[in-house]
Design a protein around this motif. Structure first.
Motif, PDB file in Angstrom:
ATOM      1  N   UNK A 181      30.472 -21.830 -25.102  1.00 45.16           N
ATOM      2  CA  UNK A 181      31.049 -22.888 -24.275  1.00 45.16           C
ATOM      3  C   UNK A 181      30.437 -22.817 -22.886  1.00 45.16           C
ATOM      4  N   UNK A 182      30.021 -23.968 -22.390  1.00 41.92           N
ATOM      5  CA  UNK A 182      29.533 -24.016 -21.011  1.00 41.92           C
ATOM      6  C   UNK A 182      30.741 -24.181 -20.098  1.00 41.92           C
ATOM      7  N   UNK A 183      31.003 -23.194 -19.283  1.00 40.98           N
ATOM      8  CA  UNK A 183      32.183 -23.221 -18.419  1.00 40.98           C
ATOM      9  C   UNK A 183      31.729 -23.017 -16.980  1.00 40.98           C
ATOM     10  N   UNK A 195      28.410 -19.674 -21.532  1.00 39.97           N
ATOM     11  CA  UNK A 195      27.140 -19.786 -20.819  1.00 39.97           C
ATOM     12  C   UNK A 195      27.271 -20.819 -19.711  1.00 39.97           C
ATOM     13  N   UNK A 217      33.535 -28.948 -22.158  1.00 36.25           N
ATOM     14  CA  UNK A 217      32.220 -28.563 -22.681  1.00 36.25           C
ATOM     15  C   UNK A 217      31.622 -29.699 -23.519  1.00 36.25           C
ATOM     16  N   UNK A 237      28.166 -31.857 -22.890  1.00 33.61           N
ATOM     17  CA  UNK A 237      27.022 -31.825 -23.809  1.00 33.61           C
ATOM     18  C   UNK A 237      26.703 -33.237 -24.309  1.00 33.61           C
TER      19      UNK A 237
END
Lengths: 585, 585
Positions: free
Chosen positions: A160-162, A212, B144, B148
């Motif tokens: 997960x982009x956090x 990430x 997230x 994306x």
């Protein structure tokens, strides 16, 4: 509607179509009764044609267009007489019947070409013009592509982009922080993050086991070449993992990027090397393994033959340069000059030629017999026709100098091709580094790095001996990423802070929130961060990270284009409850 | 290896398999001779079973595990007797034969459940525990996914994600900047960007005709509810476009997000409304059009009948509430109390009931005949059974109050369902806003917004009349994005700065680099920025942007978890050549 097509897409299949294009005038030339203009945009260049005979008025209008004018044209796609097969649109041209000047342009201060006549300072000041050059465009497009592909790989792996905060807490450990005075909390400051380290660890405690972020980081350092006060990391962390899990996952990421971005398949597992081996055989912790030429220790073979330099040296090491026995006096002098430069600091260079005819020739013939030299050559795996280069002195410094010499020889021998990529994991870094000036240990990576279980016994008795669960990814001698398995036990973390010379109180004030978090169920975790600017420069085959950053700062931390940093108003300072010291006004 | 599977994936197809799981103890319960533990990770919950009879030692070990302990277990997947079909793993359980405590946990200060007993302050302090709650996990996963998908859409449309600097130049226009003192340039400061506005315009000048970035922005404002000092934008810009091109492109983005993230297809074009209509019919510039109940101007219909309040009012307007003629005295009193609150500030509320039997009943029966009221009802498109609510006073203030009343009625009547989404483009904003306090015009959007071509003639004579090429995207009454076509002509830009009261010198110091750039061939361009936090909250059906930010700050700009902002050392201050003012030490 300003255009029906871009300047990069028309070809023979479009012949006969009426099109509208917009772009910049790259150059124009006259040829007989014809005027040709190259119209440029981000996508390519399309040739515009004007015929003085058939449309004199339009043609003379076209002749007045200067370089970098922004124009819109309407015309018919036509097959060219003399084709340029080097570019996508090179088989067609546009017979223009209408020109609309969208914006005129003054003559730019340097040419907008890949090989420009502009110096660095001028190009930084007019960065918006510099960025028009295709070499810059290609770099930024590559950067975009790496970012998107990295996200794609990591998202597919359920990362997960956090986003973590940019305004955080200042900590004196590590490099200097940039700080931000708080107006609402007078006398207090935020800091800009040197990395999201503690926040990503807290995300692990919070159960987000794969995190990430492609994120800006900040360091207020005295800028050396190729450093920027703000830079970008691909920052990653995982929970419930051991070192091996991390190496596999991120080797996968790098392979994905090579394949998708550069179309290079890397099927073999990346080689791995311990820090100790890297130092012994390459003289530094980021070996360029595009070529061999390993360093070998020949100390024991050289002692006691009356050559004082070697007899007095703690360490004697050499490298073997294949097929270089024919090096001239001049070439050898150049190498001597190279290693004795102050930045490298060797006292001198000893060379041994194993000539193709089997004979030996060296700078130290009077001390060593052919028999002696043959032993060295065996150790260095030399063969007739090779050249052996030897340095002597204190071990660490000599290895460092040998490393530089090895890289120089690699360059001279053409062994460092920019399009060849040799990745390498360097493992088992020391946990701590001793600093002679302050007489204390510093964390080699950072204070959250875990020691190897089998080495923790030495934490009290011999801290310098303890190895860490830390790893770097090195490609072509460039450290592109590094990370570690973290400490997740509050007691071990406290012990680490103590070893690093923190008082209990200091540790509490600075990292209390993290140790507190560890009390509520912290999972084992670890991570890695990649230098995104450096990785992009490497992929692009460019030397400087400045060339892959849209708006970089110079070595004094200044943005020459917008002219910042700059003074702020007295009112602003007052609102922030700070003042600039008098001697700097 | 800490686990073979996550806690969210095992089902009947795995029965009989030996597995290893790691996670947090959510809760445990005893039932006869059995102990059951819910093991939780990010992916789900799996039930662990321990049998006192068959393995007394292990079972008593399990009974000692406290809430939020981190454990690793090994066992066999078995079909459950009593299944829980609400969760993915509800048909199986693990008959455990090995427990490994990875980290014990103290009792958390609040329950880790969707409905928690923790107050806001406590949850902020222990944010790493708060984030364990599934409601928070869902919000961050949604965030997230939106990020994306936004990148995917924009990349497919050939947008390039380009990073702009975080340390930029301070400009006094707009909100207050956060600033960063420069150590290397004493007495000078960087500013953190309120948006990448000028940099994205420079990218257009540089030829990158489609740019985007998901980027942190910063504003040092006194924080109101639902504001954060750092927030995130999806920032976009395009060159060679007109307004229509932008609306189409970004309507596409929003539709893509609705489809991919919420599985909602939006096939119709988004409705569009001018700023003027939005103000007239909804009383504000971000109408919630999930429901009708438009405001109608009945001023002319109400005059001259002896009702002084209306006769004296500049504006009289009303809304029609369908099927509300049966509202009780109490309900009507509540509405009166609502509109007369100081925040709304109406003097009183006039209501007219058109009863189902065709008769009228109102607060102003003695001034107006049934004939009169019928005319109002016609204007408001009422029918028998409806309730008309009327406010009177100064036009702007009354419209604002009517807007609030309309939203309140929408809520009361259940017309504002969180899962219904009604997007709307609001167009043709005024270019300038007059400020009574400072007696000058301010840019409504920002100083780079272009005036409509047909209105530029009024720039000198009647600046307030000039409309801008500016647009907002509103969803459910929330402004989720806004942008404009920019000025790309240096002379027009200079004129704008002059209209906004800049001296030539000020304009040059602050924005010289941009006007300079316009001299070298600037294309027509425009863009939009979406509030990413707000958009995510809207998608998630959450009220506050704090609930979709991993580590938010409180209303005083403090991060309660890491306890920042905080004081920095005297040495750090000295290096930065600043000092904190005495009265704040």
């Amino acid at each position: 509607m300003y255009r029906t097509h871009t300047c990069g897409e028309l070809n023979l299949t479009n012949v006969g179509q009426k099109v509208v294009l917009s772009g910049w005038v790259q150059r124009s030339r006259e040829l007989g009764g014809m005027t040709f203009i190259d119209l440029r945009d981000r996508y390519g260049i399309t040739q515009l044609a004007f015929n003085l005979e058939t449309n004199a008025e339009l043609c003379s209008e076209a002749r007045k267009l200067g370089r970098e004018y922004v124009v819109q044209v309407e015309g018919i796609v036509t097959e060219r007489h003399s084709k340029n097969l080097k570019i996508q649109t090179g088989e067609i041209e546009i017979i223009v019947d209408k020109i609309n000047i969208l914006n005129p342009a003054e003559l730019p201060p340097f040419t907008i070409e890949t090989e420009t006549d502009g110096g660095e300072e001028l190009r930084m000041k007019y960065r918006y013009l510099d960025l028009r050059r295709y070499v810059m465009r290609d770099a930024l497009m590559l950067r975009h592509q790496i970012a998107q592909e990295a996200r794609k790989y990591l998202s597919n792996e359920e990362f997960l982009e956090i986003e973590t905060p940019v305004m955080i807490k200042s900590t004196p450990e590590g490099a200097r922080d940039f700080v931000v005075p708080s107006r609402m909390n007078p006398g207090q400051f935020y800091a800009l993050p040197q990395s999201p380290q503690t926040f990503k660890q807290l995300l692990m405690v919070a159960g987000y086991d794969k995190y990430f972020q492609i994120v800006k980081c900040f360091r207020d350092e005295d800028l050396r070449a190729d450093r920027q006060p703000e830079f970008t990391q691909i920052d990653c962390e995982m929970a419930f993992v051991e070192q091996e899990d991390i190496l596999v996952m991120f080797e996968g990421l790098i392979k994905h990027l090579f394949k998708e971005v550069l179309d290079k398949k890397m099927e073999e597992p990346f080689p791995r090397m311990t820090f100790e081996d890297a130092m012994s055989f390459y003289g530094n912790d980021k070996p360029d393994i595009r070529f061999g030429m390993k360093i070998h220790d020949i100390t024991t073979l050289t002692k006691g033959k009356g050559f004082k330099v070697f007899d007095d040296a703690a360490y004697i090491g050499g490298i073997n340069a294949n097929d270089c026995s024919e090096y001239t006096r001049k070439q050898l002098d150049e190498l001597t000059a190279f290693v004795t430069r102050p930045q490298i600091g060797a006292k001198g260079l000893v060379w041994v030629k194993w000539n193709a005819d089997g004979t030996f020739k060296s700078t130290i013939d009077k001390f060593y017999s052919e028999e002696d030299l043959k032993k060295w050559a065996e150790m260095l795996k030399s063969k007739p026709g090779d050249l052996i280069l030897i340095l002597a002195g204190e071990r660490k410094a000599t290895l460092k100098a040998l490393s530089e010499l090895r890289l120089e020889m690699g360059t001279r021998l053409g062994l460092r091709d920019k399009k060849t990529f040799a990745p390498l994991w360097v493992l088992d870094f020391p946990l701590l580094e001793w600093d002679e000036d302050t007489k204390r240990f510093y964390a080699m990576h950072h204070p959250f790095t875990s020691p190897k279980a089998e080495d923790t016994q030495y934490l009290d008795s011999d801290p310098g001996k303890v190895r860490a669960n830390a790893y770097d990814l090195v490609i072509n001698g460039v450290e592109v990423g590094g990370g570690s398995i973290r400490i997740h036990d509050q007691h071990l973390q406290q012990k680490m802070f103590k070893t690093l010379g923190f008082t209990e109180q200091d540790a509490e004030i600075q990292f209390g929130f993290l140790m507190n978090a560890f009390r509520y169920g912290a999972p084992p975790h670890g991570g890695i961060a990649f230098g995104f600017d450096r990785l992009t420069a490497l992929f692009a085959g460019l030397e400087s990270i400045r060339d892959v950053i849209a708006f970089p700062k110079n070595n004094s931390g200044r943005d020459l284009m917008v002219d910042t940093p700059s003074e702020i108003s007295q009112q602003a300072l007052e609102e922030l409850s700070i003042q600039v010291k008098k001697d700097h006004k």
